[in-house]
Design a protein around this motif. Sequence first.
Motif, PDB file in Angstrom:
ATOM      1  N   ALA A 131      -1.573  20.600 -17.883  1.00  0.00           N
ATOM      2  CA  ALA A 131      -1.407  20.279 -16.464  1.00  0.00           C
ATOM      3  C   ALA A 131      -0.752  21.444 -15.719  1.00  0.00           C
ATOM      4  O   ALA A 131      -1.196  21.826 -14.627  1.00  0.00           O
ATOM      5  CB  ALA A 131      -0.562  19.014 -16.312  1.00  0.00           C
ATOM      6  N   LYS A 132       0.266  22.007 -16.315  1.00  0.00           N
ATOM      7  CA  LYS A 132       0.965  23.124 -15.675  1.00  0.00           C
ATOM      8  C   LYS A 132       0.053  24.335 -15.532  1.00  0.00           C
ATOM      9  O   LYS A 132       0.011  24.971 -14.461  1.00  0.00           O
ATOM     10  CB  LYS A 132       2.199  23.488 -16.506  1.00  0.00           C
ATOM     11  N   GLY A 140      -4.035  15.461 -18.234  1.00  0.00           N
ATOM     12  CA  GLY A 140      -3.452  16.766 -17.932  1.00  0.00           C
ATOM     13  C   GLY A 140      -4.300  17.556 -16.959  1.00  0.00           C
ATOM     14  O   GLY A 140      -3.787  18.205 -16.032  1.00  0.00           O
ATOM     15  N   LYS A 176       6.046  13.924 -14.241  1.00  0.00           N
ATOM     16  CA  LYS A 176       5.996  13.352 -15.598  1.00  0.00           C
ATOM     17  C   LYS A 176       6.574  11.938 -15.595  1.00  0.00           C
ATOM     18  O   LYS A 176       6.006  11.020 -16.208  1.00  0.00           O
ATOM     19  CB  LYS A 176       6.779  14.245 -16.564  1.00  0.00           C
ATOM     20  N   ASP A 225       3.571   9.246 -16.610  1.00  0.00           N
ATOM     21  CA  ASP A 225       3.583   8.858 -18.027  1.00  0.00           C
ATOM     22  C   ASP A 225       3.475   7.350 -18.256  1.00  0.00           C
ATOM     23  O   ASP A 225       2.761   6.913 -19.173  1.00  0.00           O
ATOM     24  CB  ASP A 225       4.838   9.400 -18.719  1.00  0.00           C
ATOM     25  N   TRP A 228       1.020  17.996 -20.710  1.00  0.00           N
ATOM     26  CA  TRP A 228       1.676  18.626 -19.558  1.00  0.00           C
ATOM     27  C   TRP A 228       1.584  20.142 -19.589  1.00  0.00           C
ATOM     28  O   TRP A 228       1.661  20.785 -18.536  1.00  0.00           O
ATOM     29  CB  TRP A 228       3.131  18.161 -19.464  1.00  0.00           C
ATOM     30  N   LEU A 249       7.135  19.453 -11.594  1.00  0.00           N
ATOM     31  CA  LEU A 249       6.407  18.831 -12.714  1.00  0.00           C
ATOM     32  C   LEU A 249       7.256  17.835 -13.516  1.00  0.00           C
ATOM     33  O   LEU A 249       6.732  16.797 -13.949  1.00  0.00           O
ATOM     34  CB  LEU A 249       5.846  19.909 -13.646  1.00  0.00           C
TER      35      LEU A 249
END
Length: 483
Positions: free
Chosen positions: A84-85, A196, A154, A158, A81, A150
């Motif tokens: 991803a961010k 990600g 998740k 996930d 993550w 975000l």
Amino acid sequence: MSDTPFGFNLPPEEPENGGDGKKKGEGRGGQGPADPFGFGGQGAGDNPFAAMFGSMNPGDLGAAFQQLGQMLSYEGGPVNWDMAKDIARKTVAQGTADGTKDASVTSGERAAVEEAVRLADLWLDGVTSLPSGSGTAVAWSRAEWVEATLPVWKELVDPVAERVGAAMGGVLPEEMQAMAGPLLGMMRSMGGAMFGTQIGQAVGVLAGEVVGSTDIGLPLGPAGKAALLPVNIAALGEGLGVPLDEVRLYLALREAAHQRLFAHVPWLRSHLFGAVEGYARGIKVDTSKLEDVVGQLDPTHPEQMQEALQQGMFQPEDSPEQKAALARLETALALVEGWVDAVVHAAAAPHLPSAGALRETLRRRRASGGPAEQTFATLIGLELRPRRLRDASRLWASLADARGPEGRDGLWEHPDMLPTAADLDDPDGFVHREHLDFSEIDKMLGEAARGKSAEDSKSAEDGKSEGGKGEQPGADGEGDDKK
């Protein structure tokens, strides 16, 4: 952001015809194109790094290997993550395909959003029994939308990523799995980076399309915050022939209506997310495609796994349980969006001349989705779109006509009271049936209440009578008679 996998910063392309007269892709020795990522280029003159790595200079090479090292050293959950961010923010910084760039929210835009949400809540008070759910009204930039949503992505992604991670470990033969600890660890890290990257890109693109925190029918932002994105509202309003103030107000009505529903129906959020998770549990990973990718796994070509993911590795199980899970999810999304559509139209129609046109625009936009929604459909095997929106909206509007706003909104008291997918096939039948059922229930409850009141009165009178006789209290008056 670069279009290359995992955000690697690759060297710029060579011109079609450089100053030395050589064609694009030829090194100084004219030996042909370089490898992917610029590795192993031919003919490098006196530069030893260029001899080894083509046109990639030492600085670019160091950054690339640093990023590769960070990717392979990742030991978190099924999705990286942090990556991803980072990628989502870089995607936002690039701007949208039409050239619209993100920008910080101005004080004037913030004030306009706060006023729109305040007025929207005032209008909604007259058409729904659910009180305001917007503790605050906020105006977000695209980057702020990414940061705020975000945590919810998740929750959505996930569960599916876990299945892919387990499948990646299962594609190796059993006799190899015991000896493949380091390889499995690398595969998990690659899988986390793979997800990600794709999630980051999709969230970044979606940030350029959404106008609030509830566009997909799920509460993506913090509870109690009605959020709008001024830059995207302006982009949506272009070409509609509707004043921007009306567009903003109509979208504020939708956002505020969603907030009321999620704030005052406490079980709804877990119901929707549970439906998403239930559907995700029934998704199968195409292990044959995954085996092909793992069999060709090359740390210098991580785009192979990314491309496989983009093509889709998920297949829903063709089982009654999976079909039921999908029906529950689609019905739940349709009921949420249909209720919002009906309530917002009732609130907007008396005040906004463009209410009908804006309603149809938003309906079509919600039904068709965009490229980012398609990316999520590929990634998690699920389209978060309410296919039965029009049917659900008509059902809620008919319920309001038959029972009033209180009777319509009362169905949200418990999930078992909500219409089913079969009810959406016959909204009028549900409304009339429910109207009769409610009447009978009200009558039964009234009779029960009157009966209980009469019984209580009789008991009170009996108690006074018995007390007047001076009888001693005992455990059982009947027992005294028997004696």
